[in-house]
Design a protein around this motif. Structure first.
Motif, short mmCIF file in Angstrom:
data_model
loop_
_atom_site.label_atom_id
_atom_site.label_comp_id
_atom_site.label_asym_id
_atom_site.label_seq_id
_atom_site.Cartn_x
_atom_site.Cartn_y
_atom_site.Cartn_z
N LYS A 10 0.84 -1.20 0.00
CA LYS A 10 0.00 0.00 0.00
C LYS A 10 0.87 1.25 0.00
O LYS A 10 0.62 2.21 -0.75
N ALA A 11 1.91 1.27 0.84
CA ALA A 11 2.79 2.44 0.92
C ALA A 11 3.52 2.66 -0.40
O ALA A 11 3.68 3.80 -0.85
N GLU A 12 3.99 1.56 -1.02
CA GLU A 12 4.71 1.69 -2.28
C GLU A 12 3.80 2.23 -3.38
O GLU A 12 4.20 3.13 -4.14
N LEU A 13 2.59 1.69 -3.48
CA LEU A 13 1.67 2.15 -4.50
C LEU A 13 1.26 3.60 -4.24
O LEU A 13 1.10 4.39 -5.18
N SER A 14 1.12 3.97 -2.98
CA SER A 14 0.79 5.36 -2.64
C SER A 14 1.88 6.30 -3.13
O SER A 14 1.60 7.38 -3.65
N ARG A 15 3.14 5.89 -2.94
CA ARG A 15 4.25 6.72 -3.42
C ARG A 15 4.22 6.88 -4.94
O ARG A 15 4.47 7.96 -5.47
N ARG A 16 3.91 5.78 -5.63
CA ARG A 16 3.85 5.85 -7.10
C ARG A 16 2.71 6.78 -7.55
O ARG A 16 2.87 7.56 -8.49
N LEU A 17 1.57 6.69 -6.88
CA LEU A 17 0.45 7.55 -7.23
C LEU A 17 0.78 9.01 -7.00
O LEU A 17 0.43 9.89 -7.80
N GLY A 36 -7.68 9.79 -7.76
CA GLY A 36 -8.79 8.93 -8.17
C GLY A 36 -8.71 7.55 -7.58
O GLY A 36 -9.53 6.68 -7.89
N VAL A 37 -7.72 7.29 -6.71
CA VAL A 37 -7.51 5.98 -6.12
C VAL A 37 -7.47 6.08 -4.60
O VAL A 37 -6.81 6.97 -4.06
N ALA A 38 -8.19 5.19 -3.91
CA ALA A 38 -8.11 5.06 -2.46
C ALA A 38 -7.58 3.66 -2.15
O ALA A 38 -7.96 2.69 -2.81
N LEU A 39 -6.71 3.56 -1.16
CA LEU A 39 -6.06 2.29 -0.83
C LEU A 39 -6.30 1.91 0.62
O LEU A 39 -6.26 2.78 1.51
N GLY A 40 -6.54 0.64 0.88
CA GLY A 40 -6.75 0.16 2.24
C GLY A 40 -6.44 -1.32 2.35
O GLY A 40 -5.77 -1.91 1.49
N ASP A 241 -6.45 5.10 2.90
CA ASP A 241 -5.87 6.41 2.64
C ASP A 241 -6.29 6.92 1.27
O ASP A 241 -6.55 6.14 0.35
N GLY A 242 -6.33 8.23 1.13
CA GLY A 242 -6.60 8.83 -0.17
C GLY A 242 -8.04 8.79 -0.60
O GLY A 242 -8.33 8.77 -1.79
N VAL A 243 -8.98 8.81 0.36
CA VAL A 243 -10.40 8.86 0.00
C VAL A 243 -10.74 10.30 -0.42
O VAL A 243 -10.73 11.21 0.40
N GLY A 244 -11.01 10.50 -1.69
CA GLY A 244 -11.32 11.83 -2.20
C GLY A 244 -12.81 12.09 -2.11
O GLY A 244 -13.60 11.37 -2.70
N VAL A 245 -13.19 13.14 -1.38
CA VAL A 245 -14.60 13.46 -1.17
C VAL A 245 -14.91 14.80 -1.82
O VAL A 245 -14.23 15.79 -1.58
#
Length: 324
Positions: A10-17, A36-40, A241-245
């Motif tokens: 999750k942390a690695e993909l978050s960094r890439r995003l 546009g992506v939320a990760l959990g 993380d990264g829930v866009g509202v």
């Protein structure tokens, strides 16, 4: 995969995003500066989880999965949930009545807001007496209100007028563009307004608020909200993380959130924002409902997002009141 491995992925993909230019990862219509992506984390067995990936559109899923190797791709739970919005009713809809004494679940709002939900009652060392707990976007008009502004019960969408004033806005958090943890605000009860903190379906909640670290996936939960009333659901992901509202002033993203789906139909709808969520098996309070989507989820009826209640209380310096 083991939960620690999933957190690393999750942390690695978050960094890439975060490093990708706008539109390079997901569809270009992702609102604002949100990727546009939320990760959990999504449970699959004892001590085992998949990486939960939540995206706006089906085409976005392929782009995200393309950034992973074959082994990681097999450990991913991807769901298309559509736009996520605060659970506030845009129209009057099903009216809620003026009710005294105040109890959790009632229609409540700032005069400039349609209607949300009175989640419960709290105390604060810097304020005397009971305070109403709900969302920032319900009690403080997403930051447009000022301290001392009135709070109405019922909310304006349900016929509330200045004569229905019950409280005064005392504290709110405000929103940052990214990295928000809570959508929460409190209002001090006006003199003479009586409240019953025990008035949840089934009686009082447990007096121990569940620490954020103990909010586990797969637990069954409940809430009472202004629009859908008393509903039951199941936690489907945590530490999201990264829930866009999409708020009126743009998109704000939230980290470390709890995702919930309804057991039978939708867990929440517009106007349920502000509801306190509790664990069914022991009535331990654990979340503050603030947003959701109308599509996605295992049954296609959308998902609900909640702030961990322990985080809300810590950020605003509050204590939940569960007895009379």
């Amino acid at each position: 995969m083991h939960v620690d491995s999933a957190r690393e992925l999750k942390a690695e993909l978050s960094r890439r995003l975060a490093a990708a230019p706008p539109g390079a990862v997901v569809a270009s219509d992702a609102p604002g500066r949100w990727s546009g992506v939320a990760l959990g984390l999504a449970p699959v067995g004892h001590g085992q989880v998949h990486l939960a990936v939540r995206v706006l559109a089906r085409g976005d899923a392929a782009r995200v999965l393309g950034a992973l190797d074959d082994g990681a791709r097999a450990e991913v739970d991807v769901r298309v949930i559509g736009p996520v919005r605060p659970q506030r009713s845009p129209t009057p809809g099903q009216l809620r009545q003026r009710t005294r004494p105040l109890v959790p679940g009632l229609s409540v709002a700032h005069p400039a807001v349609t209607a949300g939900t009175l989640g419960g009652f709290v105390t604060r060392t810097s304020a005397a007496g009971l305070l109403v707990l709900s969302n920032e976007h319900v009690l403080a008009a997403s930051g447009a209100a000022g301290l001392g502004d009135p709070v109405l019960q019922p909310g304006p969408a349900d016929g509330g007028t200045p004569a229905d004033r019950v409280a005064t806005l005392t504290a709110s958090r405000g929103f940052l563009p990214t990295g928000n943890l809570v959508d929460a605000a409190v209002a001090a009860l006006d003199e003479g307004v009586v409240a019953d903190p025990t008035g949840y379906p089934g009686g009082p909640l447990a007096d121990r608020v569940l620490p954020a670290a103990e909010v586990d996936p797969a637990e069954e939960v409940e809430k009472v909200g202004r629009t859908t009333g008393h509903t039951r659901g199941r936690i489907t992901a945590v530490e999201v993380d990264g829930v866009g509202v999409q708020y009126d002033d743009g998109v704000h993203t939230f980290d470390d959130q709890v995702e919930i789906e309804g057991l039978r139909g939708s867990f929440s709808e517009g106007g349920d924002s502000g509801s306190v969520i509790w664990r069914s098996r022991d009535r331990a309070p654990l979340g503050l409902l603030f947003a959701g989507s109308a599509t996605g989820g295992s049954a296609g009826g959308g998902v609900t997002f909640a702030n961990p209640l322990a985080t809300v209380l810590d950020v605003l310096g509050l204590t939940l009141v569960t007895d009379a």
